[in-house]
Motif scaffolding. Structure first.
Motif, PDB file in Angstrom:
ATOM      1  N   ILE A 209       0.880  -1.173   0.000  1.00  0.00           N
ATOM      2  CA  ILE A 209       0.000   0.000   0.000  1.00  0.00           C
ATOM      3  C   ILE A 209       0.912   1.216   0.000  1.00  0.00           C
ATOM      4  O   ILE A 209       1.821   1.298   0.849  1.00  0.00           O
ATOM      5  N   PRO A 210       0.701   2.155  -0.935  1.00  0.00           N
ATOM      6  CA  PRO A 210       1.513   3.385  -0.882  1.00  0.00           C
ATOM      7  C   PRO A 210       1.320   4.040   0.482  1.00  0.00           C
ATOM      8  O   PRO A 210       0.197   4.068   1.007  1.00  0.00           O
ATOM      9  N   PHE A 211       2.404   4.536   1.058  1.00  0.00           N
ATOM     10  CA  PHE A 211       2.291   5.015   2.440  1.00  0.00           C
ATOM     11  C   PHE A 211       2.914   6.397   2.622  1.00  0.00           C
ATOM     12  O   PHE A 211       3.508   6.696   3.645  1.00  0.00           O
ATOM     13  N   GLY A 212       2.746   7.234   1.610  1.00  0.00           N
ATOM     14  CA  GLY A 212       3.148   8.626   1.761  1.00  0.00           C
ATOM     15  C   GLY A 212       4.369   9.008   0.929  1.00  0.00           C
ATOM     16  O   GLY A 212       5.141   8.149   0.482  1.00  0.00           O
ATOM     17  N   TYR A 213       4.492  10.310   0.738  1.00  0.00           N
ATOM     18  CA  TYR A 213       5.542  10.900  -0.111  1.00  0.00           C
ATOM     19  C   TYR A 213       6.066  12.118   0.633  1.00  0.00           C
ATOM     20  O   TYR A 213       5.280  12.838   1.262  1.00  0.00           O
ATOM     21  N   ALA A 214       7.360  12.352   0.550  1.00  0.00           N
ATOM     22  CA  ALA A 214       7.905  13.515   1.260  1.00  0.00           C
ATOM     23  C   ALA A 214       9.165  14.005   0.562  1.00  0.00           C
ATOM     24  O   ALA A 214       9.782  13.281  -0.222  1.00  0.00           O
ATOM     25  N   THR A 215       9.508  15.239   0.851  1.00  0.00           N
ATOM     26  CA  THR A 215      10.778  15.804   0.401  1.00  0.00           C
ATOM     27  C   THR A 215      11.712  15.836   1.591  1.00  0.00           C
ATOM     28  O   THR A 215      11.299  16.205   2.682  1.00  0.00           O
ATOM     29  N   ASP A 216      12.958  15.457   1.358  1.00  0.00           N
ATOM     30  CA  ASP A 216      13.975  15.534   2.408  1.00  0.00           C
ATOM     31  C   ASP A 216      14.937  16.655   2.012  1.00  0.00           C
ATOM     32  O   ASP A 216      15.440  16.660   0.886  1.00  0.00           O
ATOM     33  N   TYR A 217      15.170  17.593   2.918  1.00  0.00           N
ATOM     34  CA  TYR A 217      16.109  18.696   2.646  1.00  0.00           C
ATOM     35  C   TYR A 217      17.465  18.292   3.201  1.00  0.00           C
ATOM     36  O   TYR A 217      17.722  18.436   4.388  1.00  0.00           O
ATOM     37  N   LYS A 218      18.303  17.749   2.307  1.00  0.00           N
ATOM     38  CA  LYS A 218      19.528  17.094   2.778  1.00  0.00           C
ATOM     39  C   LYS A 218      20.679  18.054   3.068  1.00  0.00           C
ATOM     40  O   LYS A 218      21.505  17.780   3.923  1.00  0.00           O
ATOM     41  N   LYS A 244      -1.290  11.347 -10.811  1.00  0.00           N
ATOM     42  CA  LYS A 244      -0.707  10.577 -11.921  1.00  0.00           C
ATOM     43  C   LYS A 244       0.683  10.063 -11.563  1.00  0.00           C
ATOM     44  O   LYS A 244       1.028   8.915 -11.839  1.00  0.00           O
ATOM     45  N   LEU A 245       1.468  10.948 -10.986  1.00  0.00           N
ATOM     46  CA  LEU A 245       2.830  10.545 -10.635  1.00  0.00           C
ATOM     47  C   LEU A 245       2.798   9.470  -9.537  1.00  0.00           C
ATOM     48  O   LEU A 245       3.564   8.502  -9.575  1.00  0.00           O
ATOM     49  N   ARG A 246       1.905   9.606  -8.584  1.00  0.00           N
ATOM     50  CA  ARG A 246       1.775   8.585  -7.535  1.00  0.00           C
ATOM     51  C   ARG A 246       1.484   7.215  -8.159  1.00  0.00           C
ATOM     52  O   ARG A 246       2.065   6.204  -7.780  1.00  0.00           O
ATOM     53  N   GLN A 247       0.576   7.221  -9.130  1.00  0.00           N
ATOM     54  CA  GLN A 247       0.213   5.967  -9.777  1.00  0.00           C
ATOM     55  C   GLN A 247       1.412   5.370 -10.512  1.00  0.00           C
ATOM     56  O   GLN A 247       1.662   4.152 -10.466  1.00  0.00           O
ATOM     57  N   ARG A 248       2.175   6.257 -11.184  1.00  0.00           N
ATOM     58  CA  ARG A 248       3.347   5.751 -11.926  1.00  0.00           C
ATOM     59  C   ARG A 248       4.398   5.190 -10.972  1.00  0.00           C
ATOM     60  O   ARG A 248       5.079   4.210 -11.281  1.00  0.00           O
ATOM     61  N   ILE A 249       4.534   5.816  -9.807  1.00  0.00           N
ATOM     62  CA  ILE A 249       5.501   5.297  -8.819  1.00  0.00           C
ATOM     63  C   ILE A 249       5.078   3.894  -8.380  1.00  0.00           C
ATOM     64  O   ILE A 249       5.899   2.974  -8.290  1.00  0.00           O
ATOM     65  N   SER A 250       3.775   3.724  -8.156  1.00  0.00           N
ATOM     66  CA  SER A 250       3.290   2.393  -7.755  1.00  0.00           C
ATOM     67  C   SER A 250       3.521   1.373  -8.870  1.00  0.00           C
ATOM     68  O   SER A 250       4.014   0.269  -8.626  1.00  0.00           O
ATOM     69  N   ASP A 251       3.181   1.762 -10.106  1.00  0.00           N
ATOM     70  CA  ASP A 251       3.258   0.809 -11.224  1.00  0.00           C
ATOM     71  C   ASP A 251       4.702   0.495 -11.625  1.00  0.00           C
ATOM     72  O   ASP A 251       5.019  -0.656 -11.941  1.00  0.00           O
ATOM     73  N   LEU A 252       5.544   1.527 -11.658  1.00  0.00           N
ATOM     74  CA  LEU A 252       6.904   1.340 -12.188  1.00  0.00           C
ATOM     75  C   LEU A 252       7.904   0.908 -11.119  1.00  0.00           C
ATOM     76  O   LEU A 252       8.957   0.359 -11.440  1.00  0.00           O
ATOM     77  N   VAL A 253       7.606   1.209  -9.867  1.00  0.00           N
ATOM     78  CA  VAL A 253       8.604   0.936  -8.819  1.00  0.00           C
ATOM     79  C   VAL A 253       8.084  -0.062  -7.769  1.00  0.00           C
ATOM     80  O   VAL A 253       8.654  -1.140  -7.600  1.00  0.00           O
TER      81      VAL A 253
END
Ligand code: AMP
Ligand code: GLY
Length: 438
Positions: A209-218, A244-253
């Motif tokens: 299950i996708p469980f979130g997306y975040a930016t890390d300021y390294k 759309k991008l969320r879906q592609r992340i699930s499908d491609l990765v």
């Protein structure tokens, strides 16, 4: 349930706090934790080294744990899941073999190639001379990245602008005894450009299950300037990335990773963290931009987890238990409940000199009092590098604490976080002022 959380930083603080809000959680034992965690209801601490797997197993059994959640990668790579599962204890995390997705970059790159998961073109070397020779002939005008194969606490990656820097990186990793990291195996890969995103999936070995997306300021300083750090802040938002991008992340990765690991008979159970490069630019928006996996991690990110937990609306215990027990397929889409209209900003306050003088959790020589805070203010603070002296918290490592603001938009979240930061003073404290802006 009695839950054990392994780790000691802001990530584990955020997890323990969210778990403490579950009515089904009776007690939380954090190993080893930090003294700041004691302000969370239901939390106990036990000072055991995160690499002492035998003692962790013993303490977990003695505590009567119903579930174990693992924060950092090291105990996973050492096989804490294999050991606890052998004792019949429910644990959310990958086995030692499945942890190779993070603990061996060569394993991860070969796995991605085999399973057609998009990633930068690469070559793997075990001989220094062969790596130099490859650099002399490879045509990568955009630059290369040289990486140590194994876990290196963020110190094993060299992003190189030109051949000279790349040769130096190869020498440093494979031959230079003064280098903090020494590698028997290295990866040389094409340098990617674009926007980085940390994407998370909860996996149970067969499903995810996708469980979130975040930016890390390294980087240490505003505008992405200065040296790399363990992370100076994070941002998670209901409207980024796009659907759309969320879906592609699930499908491609995520889907081919979970399936590929299952087929290889090393099923992946735990939190899969894909560090992605979204190759935006030149009028290419995120919906259509190419995406590539920069790296896999096998746990939550720190400080991404702090922003994600602030946006989590439901009882976190439910999806975590479902994943650990191989039952994700019984959960419906509504069971993962992030706030649909909020943004979370997390800003890290670091000790003077960080990241240079911070060395693997050693105490800094300056022990500085953090000024008194009200209870409400403390509730927005996740402690990481603190200990206690004469009843006061003192900073005890590089990243001392983080402050989270949640609001209807980025600006509102920033205002909450930064107004609190203005009130928390300790000598030498520094932080980035642009979290959420870029
Ligand atoms: P890693 O440990 O592989 O995630 O690398 C640490 C950081 O180095 C990443 O978060 C990126 O910022 C950067 N990095 C790694 N690989 C690449 C690459 N191929 N192109 C550009 N930046 C990279
Ligand atoms: N925030 C990146 C990491 O936890 O590896």
């Amino acid at each position: 349930m009695r839950v054990v959380v392994l780790g000691s930083g802001g990530r584990e603080f955020a997890l323990a706090k969210k778990l403490s809000e579950s009515p089904a959680v009776e007690k939380i034992l954090v190993i080893p934790g930090n003294v700041g965690l004691l302000q969370i209801n239901k939390v106990l601490l036990q000072a055991i080294s995160i690499v002492d797997i035998a003692k962790i197993v013993q303490a977990t059994i003695f505590f009567g744990a119903d579930l174990v959640i693992v924060g950092p990668e090291t105990p996973l790579a050492l096989g804490v899941v294999d050991e606890l599962e052998r004792c019949g204890i429910l644990i959310l995390g990958p086995t030692k073999a499945a942890s190779q997705l993070e603990s061996s970059k060569a394993f991860a790159k070969n796995f991605m190639k085999k399973n057609k998961i998009p990633t930068a073109p690469f070559a793997i070397f075990q001989e220094e001379a062969a790596a130099h020779q490859y650099l002399n002939f490879c045509d990568m005008p955009e630059g290369v990245v040289v990486k140590a194969d194994g876990l290196a606490g963020g110190k094993g990656v060299f992003v190189c602008k030109n051949a000279e820097e790349a040769h130096q990186a190869v020498y440093d990793l494979m031959a230079n005894r003064k280098c903090a990291v020494s590698a028997e195996k290295i990866i040389i890969e094409k340098r990617l450009y674009g926007r980085e995103i940390s994407a998370f999936a909860l996996c149970d070995g067969e499903n995810f299950i996708p469980f979130g997306y975040a930016t890390d300021y390294k980087q240490l300083c505003d505008g992405g300037q200065g040296p790399n750090t363990g992370g100076m802040g994070s941002m998670a938002s209901h409207d980024w990335p796009s659907k759309k991008l969320r879906q592609r992340i699930s499908d491609l990765v995520f889907a081919p990773t979970v399936e590929g690991m299952r087929k290889a008979q090393i099923p992946f159970k735990g939190i899969l963290f894909a560090g992605l490069m979204i190759e935006e630019g030149d009028g290419v928006g995120e919906d259509t931009a190419e995406l590539k996996v920069i790296e896999f991690n096998v746990r939550f990110g720190d400080p991404e987890c702090q922003a994600l937990m602030a946006l989590y609306a439901g009882d976190i215990l439910i999806p975590l238990v479902a994943a650990a027990s191989g039952s994700l397929k019984f959960m419906d889409d509504g069971a993962v409940q992030f706030h649909h209209n909020q943004v979370a900003i997390h800003v890290v306050m670091a000790s003077a000199g960080y990241p240079d003088i911070y060395d693997g959790g050693l105490l800094l020589n300056q022990k500085i009092l953090i000024s008194e805070m009200s209870a409400a203010e403390q509730a927005a603070v996740a402690f990481s590098g603190v200990s206690e002296q004469d009843g006061h918290l003192i900073n005890s490592s590089g990243r001392v604490l983080g402050v989270t603001g949640v609001g209807a938009n980025c600006q509102a979240a920033r205002e909450i976080a930064y107004s609190l930061i203005d009130k928390i003073k300790f000598k030498g404290a520094h932080w980035r002022g642009d979290i959420g802006l870029i």
